[in-house]
Design an enzyme around this catalytic site. Sequence first.
Site, mmCIF file in Angstrom:
data_model
loop_
_atom_site.group_PDB
_atom_site.id
_atom_site.type_symbol
_atom_site.label_atom_id
_atom_site.label_comp_id
_atom_site.label_asym_id
_atom_site.label_seq_id
_atom_site.Cartn_x
_atom_site.Cartn_y
_atom_site.Cartn_z
ATOM 1 N N PRO A 292 67.560 28.208 37.210
ATOM 2 C CG PRO A 292 67.194 29.492 35.224
ATOM 3 C CD PRO A 292 66.285 28.698 36.394
ATOM 4 C CD GLU A 293 69.943 29.842 43.397
ATOM 5 O OE1 GLU A 293 70.368 30.676 44.026
ATOM 6 O OE2 GLU A 293 69.873 28.722 43.772
#
Length: 270
Positions: free
Chosen positions: A2-3
């Site tokens: 995840p960013e």
Amino acid sequence: MPELPEVETTRRGIEPYLKNRRITAIEVREPRLRWPVPEAVQQACGQKVKSVERRAKYLLIRLRSGSLMLHLGMSGSLRVVPSGLEPGLHDHIDLGIDNGKSIRFNDPRRFGSFLWVEGGGENHPLLKNLGPEPLSGEFTGDYLWLCSRRRKLAVKSFIMNGHVVVGVGNIYASEALFRAGIHPLRAAGRISKHRYDWLASSICDVLEEAIRQGGTTLKDFSSSDGQPGYFGQQLAVYGREGLSCIQCDSPIRQKRIGQRASYYCVTCQH
DNA sequence: CCCTGAACCTGACCGC
DNA sequence: TGCGGTCAGGTTCAGG
């Protein structure tokens, strides 16, 4: 995995299930995460959730006496499940809620973290030296320009440094640099103020668009209700090595910069 | 202070 | 089918 957009998508997904509800139990089946899950997380039990916030890629579940501070690392995810549902592989932690649901933390690689912090966590060592949020007013081209003077590292590594600005991960760093027409290897300190204006707005735009689409699903990201993110369809350079540039048709190149795969167009980016 | 590279882990995939 | 190598969306830490 995840960013920032994926973490924000996760936050929005779990918030309605948590806010103003009481934590009933925390079951830790596997405490060996990035840092060992401390016994202190049990302090959350019995407390009501005041808010669910995000700072950088950390999720903060705020309670009366402290906060749970979660990070999803490379492969972590949170799902809302019915309490009591049989855990599967890598379902390390369940956060029981007084509405018959649990928030389930799954993380194959165990680079994520699940910590307890006193108060709101603002002074926690992991948070206190972080750069500004990219979607806040503090983050501008002027700021980037000022911050980069005399620095020689590649601009891509520069914008991925959380002490400079938080939340810009490997996918969106490549995407933002493409939009701004800046070569990822250019020394950070040798980029003009004007071009940093462009870069700052490109970073904002790409992150906002990705949040709007529910993040990017590359392999396995899904939001807390199991839906994939759709931003992958808009990626201009990331993962497109050898394919033609959407602007000029030359082939997209891939190169490792600071141990991370980086994608760019040699014609459009200087 | 600045920068680089190793380290932390599991799993998927590719070529032999 | 199996085996070894490589790669993956993050971040800290040690060392030059």
